[in-house]
Design an enzyme around this catalytic site. Structure first.
Site: not given
Ligand code: NAP
Length: 253
Positions: A90, A158, A162, A191, A193
């Protein structure tokens, strides 16, 4: 009894947002959870929350774009809990740089591709042999609705990353179809976050526009992605592999 009693689940990006909600739900359903990400304090806070509710979890520090660190994450998971049954790959980034392709910074392009695409590849590369040793399991990779359509908002990288996750997931699913490992992706819309708050909802007007994009009349909650991820890992989804599950409040409809 939980659906995942005695099983081991690795969740990258497990210290925040969707990953954190998924780590907590896996633990509530009996899994031993590996919370993997870079920020240690946030990771340990999730582990403490799981343990204080009677669950089992460890934090492991990983940058998913590094092969050495991913190998260490997998080794630490096996050392702590004896193997791996499920993985939710994720971890991902959108970053703060938005520009048209002709203006796009090449270093930023490389970094997003390394984290969002190479990161998922490296995780599966080292998780699959461990899951095979357990006789099978399931993997869910994090894509997005941005993996299903182009971006006109300066986030071509991005969207590209994806789309690549979906192609990688389908290919991995075909490779593993007869090895008892099901591999699917999830495609959420917006979402609530820290990532979405920072990139898409930094002021009230933007927030209103983002909400209006979703026919259901609101953005999603992290738990509303976590539940489908658990379902995809569960035996209830035993005939589901190579699928990209849209979780979007009707946006793509
Ligand atoms: N929120 C949305 O609207 C949404 C929609 C579609 C998809 N997504 C996807 O959902 C996933 C989670 O995002 P989120 O929305 O939950 O945001 P978030 O709360 O900012 O979480 C992102 C997570 O990824 C980790 N991360 C980032 N770069 C990393 C790296 N190089 N190595 C290891 N861990 C890493 C971060 O932890 P650290 O910074 O501590 O490493 C954090 O736990 C992402 O892939 C995002 O693209 C999000």
């Amino acid at each position: 009894m939980g659906r995942f009693d005695g099983k081991v689940a690795v969740i990258t990006g497990g210290n925040s947002g969707i990953g954190k909600a998924t780590a907590i739900q896996f633990a509530q359903e009996g899994a031993k959870v590996v919370v993997a990400a870079r920020r240690e304090d946030e990771g340990n806070a999730v582990v403490d929350a799981i343990k204080s509710s009677g669950g089992e979890a460890i934090f492991t520090s990983v940058d998913v774009s590094s092969s050495e660190e991913v190998q260490r994450m997998v080794a630490q998971s096996v050392e702590a809990f004896g193997g791996i049954d499920y993985a939710f790959n994720n971890a991902g980034m959108v970053g703060t740089h938005f520009a048209s392709i002709d203006q796009y910074d090449e270093t930023h392009w490389q970094r997003v591709m390394e984290v969002n695409v190479t990161g998922v590849f490296l995780c599966m590369k080292y998780q699959i042999p461990e899951i095979l040793k357990r006789g099978g399991g399931a993997i869910v990779n994090m894509a997005s609705v941005s993996g299903l359509r182009g971006s006109r908002g300066g986030a071509a990288v991005y969207a590209t990353s994806k789309h690549a996750v979906i192609g990688l997931t389908k290919s991995a699913a075909l490779e593993c179809a007869q090895k008892n490992i099901r591999i699917n992706s999830v495609c959420p819309a917006v979402i609530d976050t820290p990532m979405a708050q920072g990139a898409l909802m930094s002021d009230d007007e933007m927030k209103k526009q983002v909400i209006a994009m979703h026919p259901i009349g609101r953005i999603g909650e992290p738990e509303e992605v976590a539940s489908p991820v658990l379902w995809l890992c569960s035996d209830e989804a035993s005939f589901v592999t190579g699928h990209q599950m849209v979780i979007d409040g009707g946006l793509m409809a």
